[in-house]
Design a protein around this motif. Structure first.
Motif, PDB file in Angstrom:
ATOM      1  N   PHE A   1       0.815  -1.217   0.000  1.00  0.00           N
ATOM      2  CA  PHE A   1       0.000   0.000   0.000  1.00  0.00           C
ATOM      3  C   PHE A   1       0.852   1.270   0.000  1.00  0.00           C
ATOM      4  CE2 PHE A   1      -3.327  -2.964   1.531  1.00  0.00           C
ATOM      5  CZ  PHE A   1      -4.281  -2.682   0.561  1.00  0.00           C
ATOM      6  N   ASP A   2       2.077   1.200   0.500  1.00  0.00           N
ATOM      7  CA  ASP A   2       2.970   2.358   0.418  1.00  0.00           C
ATOM      8  C   ASP A   2       3.400   2.640  -1.018  1.00  0.00           C
ATOM      9  OD1 ASP A   2       2.831   2.867   3.088  1.00  0.00           O
ATOM     10  OD2 ASP A   2       4.777   1.998   3.601  1.00  0.00           O
ATOM     11  N   LEU A   3       3.301   1.625  -1.883  1.00  0.00           N
ATOM     12  CA  LEU A   3       3.673   1.806  -3.290  1.00  0.00           C
ATOM     13  C   LEU A   3       2.517   2.330  -4.142  1.00  0.00           C
ATOM     14  CD1 LEU A   3       5.916  -1.335  -3.902  1.00  0.00           C
ATOM     15  CD2 LEU A   3       6.648   1.051  -3.752  1.00  0.00           C
ATOM     16  N   VAL A   4       1.328   2.393  -3.575  1.00  0.00           N
ATOM     17  CA  VAL A   4       0.181   2.905  -4.338  1.00  0.00           C
ATOM     18  C   VAL A   4       0.399   4.354  -4.773  1.00  0.00           C
ATOM     19  CG1 VAL A   4      -2.284   3.458  -4.227  1.00  0.00           C
ATOM     20  CG2 VAL A   4      -1.453   1.257  -3.372  1.00  0.00           C
ATOM     21  N   PRO A   5       0.908   5.259  -3.916  1.00  0.00           N
ATOM     22  CA  PRO A   5       1.187   6.616  -4.390  1.00  0.00           C
ATOM     23  C   PRO A   5       2.187   6.665  -5.543  1.00  0.00           C
ATOM     24  CG  PRO A   5       1.132   6.595  -1.998  1.00  0.00           C
ATOM     25  CD  PRO A   5       1.094   5.163  -2.446  1.00  0.00           C
ATOM     26  N   VAL A   6       3.118   5.707  -5.584  1.00  0.00           N
ATOM     27  CA  VAL A   6       4.051   5.638  -6.711  1.00  0.00           C
ATOM     28  C   VAL A   6       3.287   5.326  -7.995  1.00  0.00           C
ATOM     29  CG1 VAL A   6       6.049   4.438  -7.680  1.00  0.00           C
ATOM     30  CG2 VAL A   6       5.946   4.910  -5.221  1.00  0.00           C
ATOM     31  N   ALA A   7       2.378   4.351  -7.918  1.00  0.00           N
ATOM     32  CA  ALA A   7       1.534   4.029  -9.074  1.00  0.00           C
ATOM     33  C   ALA A   7       0.688   5.240  -9.468  1.00  0.00           C
ATOM     34  CB  ALA A   7       0.639   2.833  -8.750  1.00  0.00           C
TER      35      ALA A   7
ATOM     36  N   TRP B 224      11.880 -15.175   6.526  1.00  0.00           N
ATOM     37  CA  TRP B 224      11.500 -14.199   5.516  1.00  0.00           C
ATOM     38  C   TRP B 224      11.960 -12.780   5.848  1.00  0.00           C
ATOM     39  CZ3 TRP B 224       8.757 -10.746   8.283  1.00  0.00           C
ATOM     40  CH2 TRP B 224       8.036 -11.209   9.400  1.00  0.00           C
ATOM     41  N   THR B 225      12.682 -12.606   6.946  1.00  0.00           N
ATOM     42  CA  THR B 225      13.066 -11.260   7.379  1.00  0.00           C
ATOM     43  C   THR B 225      13.919 -10.539   6.337  1.00  0.00           C
ATOM     44  OG1 THR B 225      12.939 -11.840   9.728  1.00  0.00           O
ATOM     45  CG2 THR B 225      14.269  -9.918   9.135  1.00  0.00           C
ATOM     46  N   VAL B 226      14.960 -11.192   5.834  1.00  0.00           N
ATOM     47  CA  VAL B 226      15.855 -10.534   4.873  1.00  0.00           C
ATOM     48  C   VAL B 226      15.132 -10.181   3.574  1.00  0.00           C
ATOM     49  CG1 VAL B 226      17.899 -10.853   3.417  1.00  0.00           C
ATOM     50  CG2 VAL B 226      17.985 -11.456   5.845  1.00  0.00           C
ATOM     51  N   PRO B 227      14.346 -11.089   2.944  1.00  0.00           N
ATOM     52  CA  PRO B 227      13.601 -10.681   1.745  1.00  0.00           C
ATOM     53  C   PRO B 227      12.656  -9.506   1.993  1.00  0.00           C
ATOM     54  CG  PRO B 227      13.626 -13.069   1.929  1.00  0.00           C
ATOM     55  CD  PRO B 227      14.211 -12.538   3.201  1.00  0.00           C
ATOM     56  N   VAL B 228      12.010  -9.486   3.147  1.00  0.00           N
ATOM     57  CA  VAL B 228      11.104  -8.377   3.453  1.00  0.00           C
ATOM     58  C   VAL B 228      11.882  -7.083   3.644  1.00  0.00           C
ATOM     59  CG1 VAL B 228       9.550  -7.450   5.217  1.00  0.00           C
ATOM     60  CG2 VAL B 228       9.208  -9.762   4.356  1.00  0.00           C
ATOM     61  N   LEU B 229      13.050  -7.154   4.282  1.00  0.00           N
ATOM     62  CA  LEU B 229      13.878  -5.961   4.448  1.00  0.00           C
ATOM     63  C   LEU B 229      14.359  -5.433   3.096  1.00  0.00           C
ATOM     64  CD1 LEU B 229      16.029  -6.898   7.577  1.00  0.00           C
ATOM     65  CD2 LEU B 229      14.173  -5.220   7.459  1.00  0.00           C
ATOM     66  N   ILE B 230      14.705  -6.340   2.181  1.00  0.00           N
ATOM     67  CA  ILE B 230      15.109  -5.923   0.834  1.00  0.00           C
ATOM     68  C   ILE B 230      13.942  -5.266   0.102  1.00  0.00           C
ATOM     69  CG2 ILE B 230      15.842  -6.773  -1.433  1.00  0.00           C
ATOM     70  CD1 ILE B 230      17.509  -8.890   0.048  1.00  0.00           C
ATOM     71  N   ALA B 231      12.747  -5.848   0.250  1.00  0.00           N
ATOM     72  CA  ALA B 231      11.550  -5.261  -0.357  1.00  0.00           C
ATOM     73  C   ALA B 231      11.229  -3.916   0.276  1.00  0.00           C
ATOM     74  CB  ALA B 231      10.366  -6.218  -0.210  1.00  0.00           C
TER      75      ALA B 231
ATOM     76  N   ARG C  52      10.932  -0.365  -1.534  1.00  0.00           N
ATOM     77  CA  ARG C  52       9.775   0.501  -1.334  1.00  0.00           C
ATOM     78  C   ARG C  52      10.210   1.941  -1.038  1.00  0.00           C
ATOM     79  NH1 ARG C  52       6.622   0.105   3.471  1.00  0.00           N
ATOM     80  NH2 ARG C  52       8.616  -0.427   4.476  1.00  0.00           N
ATOM     81  N   ALA C  53      11.189   2.091  -0.155  1.00  0.00           N
ATOM     82  CA  ALA C  53      11.680   3.425   0.196  1.00  0.00           C
ATOM     83  C   ALA C  53      12.325   4.106  -1.009  1.00  0.00           C
ATOM     84  CB  ALA C  53      12.676   3.329   1.354  1.00  0.00           C
ATOM     85  N   ALA C  54      13.123   3.345  -1.769  1.00  0.00           N
ATOM     86  CA  ALA C  54      13.801   3.910  -2.934  1.00  0.00           C
ATOM     87  C   ALA C  54      12.811   4.369  -3.996  1.00  0.00           C
ATOM     88  CB  ALA C  54      14.762   2.876  -3.518  1.00  0.00           C
ATOM     89  N   LEU C  55      11.828   3.534  -4.292  1.00  0.00           N
ATOM     90  CA  LEU C  55      10.836   3.887  -5.313  1.00  0.00           C
ATOM     91  C   LEU C  55       9.979   5.065  -4.860  1.00  0.00           C
ATOM     92  CD1 LEU C  55       9.647   0.325  -6.407  1.00  0.00           C
ATOM     93  CD2 LEU C  55      11.088   1.895  -7.702  1.00  0.00           C
ATOM     94  N   THR C  56       9.536   5.031  -3.613  1.00  0.00           N
ATOM     95  CA  THR C  56       8.671   6.089  -3.110  1.00  0.00           C
ATOM     96  C   THR C  56       9.371   7.437  -3.134  1.00  0.00           C
ATOM     97  OG1 THR C  56       7.517   4.520  -1.667  1.00  0.00           O
ATOM     98  CG2 THR C  56       7.286   6.847  -1.147  1.00  0.00           C
ATOM     99  N   GLU C  57      10.577   7.485  -2.608  1.00  0.00           N
ATOM    100  CA  GLU C  57      11.263   8.767  -2.501  1.00  0.00           C
ATOM    101  C   GLU C  57      11.751   9.283  -3.851  1.00  0.00           C
ATOM    102  OE1 GLU C  57      13.939   9.379   0.786  1.00  0.00           O
ATOM    103  OE2 GLU C  57      13.160   7.610   1.831  1.00  0.00           O
ATOM    104  N   GLU C  58      12.372   8.432  -4.643  1.00  0.00           N
ATOM    105  CA  GLU C  58      12.980   8.927  -5.887  1.00  0.00           C
ATOM    106  C   GLU C  58      11.951   9.186  -6.985  1.00  0.00           C
ATOM    107  OE1 GLU C  58      15.732   9.915  -5.187  1.00  0.00           O
ATOM    108  OE2 GLU C  58      16.037   8.657  -3.423  1.00  0.00           O
ATOM    109  N   LEU C  59      10.915   8.359  -7.074  1.00  0.00           N
ATOM    110  CA  LEU C  59       9.938   8.567  -8.140  1.00  0.00           C
ATOM    111  C   LEU C  59       8.941   9.673  -7.806  1.00  0.00           C
ATOM    112  CD1 LEU C  59       9.187   4.963  -9.469  1.00  0.00           C
ATOM    113  CD2 LEU C  59      11.014   6.573 -10.061  1.00  0.00           C
TER     114      LEU C  59
ATOM    115  N   HIS D 264      19.779   4.431  -3.821  1.00  0.00           N
ATOM    116  CA  HIS D 264      18.964   4.458  -2.602  1.00  0.00           C
ATOM    117  C   HIS D 264      18.668   3.037  -2.127  1.00  0.00           C
ATOM    118  CE1 HIS D 264      15.700   6.910  -0.369  1.00  0.00           C
ATOM    119  NE2 HIS D 264      15.970   5.808   0.306  1.00  0.00           N
ATOM    120  N   TRP D 265      18.375   2.166  -3.045  1.00  0.00           N
ATOM    121  CA  TRP D 265      18.074   0.764  -2.695  1.00  0.00           C
ATOM    122  C   TRP D 265      19.281   0.096  -2.051  1.00  0.00           C
ATOM    123  CZ3 TRP D 265      16.764  -3.727  -6.603  1.00  0.00           C
ATOM    124  CH2 TRP D 265      16.150  -4.776  -5.892  1.00  0.00           C
TER     125      TRP D 265
END
Length: 262
Positions: free
Chosen positions: A78-84, A152-159, A163-170, A237-238
């Motif tokens: 849902f944090d990526l919805v504003p990016v969309a 699943w902690t590391v995959p979620v942290l990578i995701a 999320r932070a990189a896409l939200t902030e830069e886009l 950023h990622w």
């Protein structure tokens, strides 16, 4: 010959763009900036010194593993919805939005090289500034990863880092720069305004990270005006956030006593 645009229509378009920016920021990082300012005020007016306070990123949302995973995944989605949303708004008001802001795979090697360069320019000094801020008492103890780790902690942290990189830069760079140019803002007026916004939504971490992220915003904004591409910014950023999130989680499990001093 094309007819001149009537003045009332130009005024309407300017107002529409202004309201559009306000709504987008109100649904995303603008709201985060307001909450961060309130959070900083709360920290500064607390009896506990700022340096003795902590803030947690990617903290557990439930003591039940499956529910924690569900909450974490939903938050990222849902944090990526504003990016969309901003990509959609750019798509209906101009050409291909991905090419328009340079978020595509046309030059992967060059984008990757530029991203790695930005990691060296911003990431390494950023870590130093964090510890300087901690020593000066103007930065809170930032806990970037959960203490309890699951498979699943590391995959979620990578995701979460993506999320932070896409939200902030886009949003702050790709979308906001495009719209502010359409409103007639100058290059440095845009760069500095976006940089201050970037710093503002990090104020919950203290005063030090505000200035550190303003500097990051200036460098990223300047690079975007020269390159015309957000992809290197997203890559940089990622990587920086992966190093912070996953690196902290690894260090926590490998050297548990190290963080008892924080």
């Amino acid at each position: 010959m094309p007819q001149p645009i009537p003045r009332p229509w130009r005024i309407t378009r300017r107002r529409r763009l202004t309201w559009e920016i306000a709504i987008v920021l109100g649904l995303s990082l603008g709201a985060s900036a307001v909450y961060s300012i309130v959070s900083l005020v709360a920290k500064l007016t607390d009896d506990t010194p700022l340096a003795s306070q902590s803030t947690a990123l990617n903290s557990a949302q439930s003591t039940r593993e499956w529910l924690d995973f569900t909450y974490q995944s939903l938050a990222i989605f849902f944090d990526l919805v504003p990016v969309a949303l901003v990509l959609y708004l750019l798509a209906i008001s101009g050409p291909n939005p991905f090419r328009r802001i340079g978020f595509d795979l046309r030059t992967p090697a060059r984008d990757s090289a530029r991203g790695l360069l930005l990691v060296l320019v911003i990431g390494v000094p950023g870590i130093a500034l964090y510890f300087i801020g901690r020593a000066a008492g103007i930065t809170v103890n930032v806990v970037p990863a959960p203490i309890d780790a699951y498979w699943w902690t590391v995959p979620v942290l990578i995701a979460s880092a993506l999320r932070a990189a896409l939200t902030e830069e886009l949003i702050v760079v790709g979308y906001l720069f495009t719209r502010l140019r359409q409103l007639g803002w100058g290059q440095w007026q845009i760069i500095l305004s976006a940089a201050v916004l970037r710093g503002s939504y990090h104020l919950y971490q203290g005063i030090g990270p505000f200035f550190g992220n303003v500097v990051m915003g200036i460098v990223f904004g300047w690079c975007y005006t020269r390159w015309g591409r957000t992809m290197p910014l997203v890559i940089a950023h990622w990587i920086i956030d992966i190093a912070s999130f996953v690196g902290y989680a690894w260090a926590l499990s490998t050297f548990p006593g190290l963080f008892r001093l924080s």
